[in-house]
Write an enzyme that holds these catalytic residues in place. Sequence first.
Site, PDB file in Angstrom:
ATOM      1  N   ARG A   1     -11.845   6.866   9.206  1.00  9.67           N
ATOM      2  CA  ARG A   1     -11.379   5.491   9.304  1.00  9.67           C
ATOM      3  C   ARG A   1     -12.413   4.513   8.756  1.00  9.67           C
ATOM      4  O   ARG A   1     -12.075   3.524   8.103  1.00  9.67           O
ATOM      5  CB  ARG A   1     -11.075   5.160  10.763  1.00  9.67           C
ATOM      6  CG  ARG A   1     -10.658   3.731  11.010  1.00  9.67           C
ATOM      7  CD  ARG A   1      -9.381   3.368  10.283  1.00  9.67           C
ATOM      8  NE  ARG A   1      -8.816   2.112  10.757  1.00  9.67           N
ATOM      9  CZ  ARG A   1      -7.731   1.564  10.245  1.00  9.67           C
ATOM     10  NH1 ARG A   1      -7.102   2.146   9.237  1.00  9.67           N
ATOM     11  NH2 ARG A   1      -7.261   0.434  10.713  1.00  9.67           N
TER      12      ARG A   1
ATOM     13  N   HIS B   1      -7.826  -5.460  -0.525  1.00 11.56           N
ATOM     14  CA  HIS B   1      -6.536  -4.811  -0.323  1.00 11.56           C
ATOM     15  C   HIS B   1      -5.824  -5.341   0.921  1.00 11.56           C
ATOM     16  O   HIS B   1      -4.610  -5.528   0.921  1.00 11.56           O
ATOM     17  CB  HIS B   1      -6.770  -3.299  -0.210  1.00 11.56           C
ATOM     18  CG  HIS B   1      -5.528  -2.488  -0.048  1.00 11.56           C
ATOM     19  ND1 HIS B   1      -4.546  -2.450  -1.017  1.00 11.56           N
ATOM     20  CD2 HIS B   1      -5.087  -1.691   0.957  1.00 11.56           C
ATOM     21  CE1 HIS B   1      -3.562  -1.650  -0.609  1.00 11.56           C
ATOM     22  NE2 HIS B   1      -3.867  -1.185   0.582  1.00 11.56           N
ATOM     23  N   ASP B   2      -6.589  -5.577   1.992  1.00  7.74           N
ATOM     24  CA  ASP B   2      -6.015  -6.041   3.252  1.00  7.74           C
ATOM     25  C   ASP B   2      -5.300  -7.381   3.134  1.00  7.74           C
ATOM     26  O   ASP B   2      -4.576  -7.767   4.062  1.00  7.74           O
ATOM     27  CB  ASP B   2      -7.114  -6.170   4.313  1.00  7.74           C
ATOM     28  CG  ASP B   2      -7.117  -4.981   5.265  1.00  7.74           C
ATOM     29  OD1 ASP B   2      -6.335  -4.038   5.047  1.00  7.74           O
ATOM     30  OD2 ASP B   2      -7.927  -4.992   6.215  1.00  7.74           O
TER      31      ASP B   2
ATOM     32  N   ASP C   1      -8.365  -6.694  -4.837  1.00  5.12           N
ATOM     33  CA  ASP C   1      -7.993  -5.367  -4.326  1.00  5.12           C
ATOM     34  C   ASP C   1      -8.549  -4.322  -5.281  1.00  5.12           C
ATOM     35  O   ASP C   1      -8.089  -4.207  -6.420  1.00  5.12           O
ATOM     36  CB  ASP C   1      -6.468  -5.277  -4.250  1.00  5.12           C
ATOM     37  CG  ASP C   1      -5.967  -3.959  -3.671  1.00  5.12           C
ATOM     38  OD1 ASP C   1      -6.760  -3.012  -3.513  1.00  5.12           O
ATOM     39  OD2 ASP C   1      -4.755  -3.875  -3.378  1.00  5.12           O
TER      40      ASP C   1
ATOM     41  N   SER D   1       0.846  -1.185   0.000  1.00  2.40           N
ATOM     42  CA  SER D   1       0.000   0.000   0.000  1.00  2.40           C
ATOM     43  C   SER D   1       0.892   1.249   0.000  1.00  2.40           C
ATOM     44  O   SER D   1       1.785   1.340  -0.845  1.00  2.40           O
ATOM     45  CB  SER D   1      -0.955  -0.051   1.203  1.00  2.40           C
ATOM     46  OG  SER D   1      -2.025   0.826   1.033  1.00  2.40           O
TER      47      SER D   1
END
Lengths: 385, 385
Positions: free
Chosen positions: A230, A358-359, A325, A160
Amino acid sequence: MTEALARSPQIDHQRATFPDGLALDSGAVIAPLSVAYRSYGKLNAQRSNAILVCHALTGDQYVAEPHPITGKPGWWEAVVGPGKPVDTDRFFVICANVLGGCMGSSGPAEPMPQAAPTPGASRPYGTDFPSITIRDMVRAQKLLVDHLGIPRLLAVVGGSMGGMQVLEWAATYPEMVVAAAPIACAAYHSAQNIAFHEVGRAAIHGDPDWVGGRYWEDGRIPAKGLSVARMVAHITYLSEAALGRKFGRRLRGASALTFLEDVFEVESYLRHQGSTFVTRFDANSYLTITRAMDYFDMASEHGGDLPAAFRGTSTRFLVASFSSDWLFPTEESRALVRALNAAAANTSFVEIATDKGHDAFLLDEPVFHRALGGFLRGAAERVGV
Amino acid sequence: MTEALARSPQIDHQRATFPDGLALDSGAVIAPLSVAYRSYGKLNAQRSNAILVCHALTGDQYVAEPHPITGKPGWWEAVVGPGKPVDTDRFFVICANVLGGCMGSSGPAEPMPQAAPTPGASRPYGTDFPSITIRDMVRAQKLLVDHLGIPRLLAVVGGSMGGMQVLEWAATYPEMVVAAAPIACAAYHSAQNIAFHEVGRAAIHGDPDWVGGRYWEDGRIPAKGLSVARMVAHITYLSEAALGRKFGRRLRGASALTFLEDVFEVESYLRHQGSTFVTRFDANSYLTITRAMDYFDMASEHGGDLPAAFRGTSTRFLVASFSSDWLFPTEESRALVRALNAAAANTSFVEIATDKGHDAFLLDEPVFHRALGGFLRGAAERVGV
C-alpha cells in the site's frame, strides 16, 4: 438467481447471487457468483436513468455513504450525490464491488464452494480463486445490470482501474452504453505500472504471515507485506508536488539528528496509510486485482488494433486526464483519444491542470466536475431523461 | 594512522585506518575509522592532478575495475579510464567506500570495537552503528585525502548521492576543491524520495530475518526485505520510457492467461535485480545510507540560505541533469544553479536530453561525457596540470 443480504466476514453486504456463475477469460468458472453492490437515487419508469460507477483497485461499492469498516465518507462523495456531477436526484447510480474484491463479491476472501459441503468446513478461496481480467469484472457487472432489469446504461463512469472497466464496458456491450467516461486511465497497463505492482506483490509474498496464501487457516494476515504494498502504491497516486506541499521535509521531532524512526512527517503518513489499509483489504484480493490490471491491454484483445475495440460504436466518450498524474500520464489518454477518433467515436477529451497527481480524480477538482456533470447532462438530454 | 589490507567479510579491501576516529554530526564518535578506497592513474609530482569520485547509494570504490563480488565491470567504466572523460592517463583518480557502506569502510557490517576485546567475541556494529550524514561521509574522505598527502583536489565528481557529497565537499572544504561536478542530484532530498526510501526500509524492517537488525547473530540475512527495497528503488532509477522500451508488456510465456508468477519480463528483471543485490549489500548499511540521504538538506545546514553554503567560493561548478530523471528532476538542479549564481560561483549547467532516466549518469551518454571531459580539462589547464 437469488438476492439476499448475505454474510461476508464482519459485514452484511447487499448482493445478488447467480447460481450458474460466470465463465472467465482463463477458462475457469466461478459458480455461484456473488456481486455485492450499492445504489443511490431512483430508477425511473423507463429504466433509462441508470449510471454505473466502477471503482478503482482498492475502492468498493460504498461510493456515496460512510464506509462500513472505516466509517469514513464514501470514496467519491465529491462526485456522486444530490446536485453533484453524478446527480443522485436525477440518476439511479449503481456501484458493484469488483469480481475478485473483498467487500462481498466473489473473490479470494469469500467462501469457496465445496463439491460435498460439510457444515463448519467452509474455507475461503484464497489463492484457489482463479485469475481474472478486467473484462471478467465487467461481465459480472453485466449480470447485475440485467438482474436489476436495466436494458441500457445511461453512462458508465470510473477512474483508474474503474476507467479500464469503463473501456471494457464500451467495447464489450456497446449497445448498452449511451455514454462512457474513462478517467485517469489508459488502454493498457504500462511496464512501469506493472513494475510497481510487482514490488507490492513481492512484499506480500515475502511476508511469512502470507503462508503461501493460506493465512486464513490460523487467522493471520500478512499485515507487513500488504502495508508495504500500500505504501509504494500510495506514492504513485500522489504527485511529487503534492507530497512536497503536504509534507515537504517537515520533521516529526525537534531535530533530524534525534535519528529516530519516522523522522519525517511523510514517513509517518505513509506508514499510517499502510497500517490502516490492512484492516479493510484482503491480501489475496490485492494480488488478484493487481494482476488483472497488469493483464489489461485492450489493443492486444483486438489483434493489436485498439480502434477495432470501438469501431462502429454509438457510445459518446469523455476521456479525462490530470496533468500531474504520472501513473496514467496524459499522453496515454491522448493515445486512447486517437484510437477513439480512428474508430469515428464521438469523443471529448479534457486534461485537467492540477498538481495533485493521480488521486486528483477523487478530489475537489471543479473543472473536472463541471466537465463530467455537463457530459452526463448532455447524454441524459440526448435520450430524453 | 595505519594502512593495511584488512579483512572484511569475504574480501580484502585496500584501506586506511584512523585510530583517532571521526566525530559525527550526531555527536557520536567512530573510532577507529576505516576508509576503504581504490585509485587509478598516477599522482603527479606536484600532487595536483587528483580527482575524487564519489559513489551513489549502492555503489562502492570499485569504479573502473571488475567488482570483487559480482565480477562485473566497474560501475563507472563509461566515464573513468584511459582516454575517458575522467582520464586516468592524466589524472590520479580516487574513490572511497562511503562511511556507513559495506565494502570495507566503517559501517554496520564492520566489526564493532570493544572496550575489552575478547578473541572470537567480535561482532558487527549492526544497528549500533550511529546515524550519519552526507557531511560525515565527506569528512571521512577528507581524512583519506590528507592521508594520501594531497593538498588540493583538482576535482570532486559524482552522481546521485555522489553529487550530494560533491556539494558538501565544495561547501565544507572550498579551498581544497578546484572544480566540482554534482551530477543528477539536488541540494536536498525531496518528500517523494524520502517516501520511496521509507518503503524500502519498511520492507527490511518487516522481514523476520532482519531480527531487529541482529541478523548477523545466526548468519541470516533479510533477503526478501532487502530485495523489495532494491526493486522499488530500481524503478525510480529508470524512466517510464526506458522501462517501456526495454520490456514493454512482453510476456515471459506464450500467453498472459497462463497466469503464472513473473508473467511479464519486467517482473523477472526486477526480481533478478532484487535477488542479486542481496549478495553484495548489507541491509543495515542500506538503512544507514538511505537515512543519510534523507537528512540531506544543504539550505537547512546554512540557516535556510542555500547560497550561503557557497558564498565566496573559488570552486568552478558543472551541474548536470538528465531530462527524464524523475528522482532528481532538472528543476532541482536549476534551483541549485540559481543558488550558485546567487553566491557568484563560476557555474556551468547542462541538461542532457535522454529518455534513460536517473541511471543515465552511469550509461553511454556522449553529450554528458563531452561536457564532463571538457570541464575537467579546463580545470586542469587552469591550474597547470
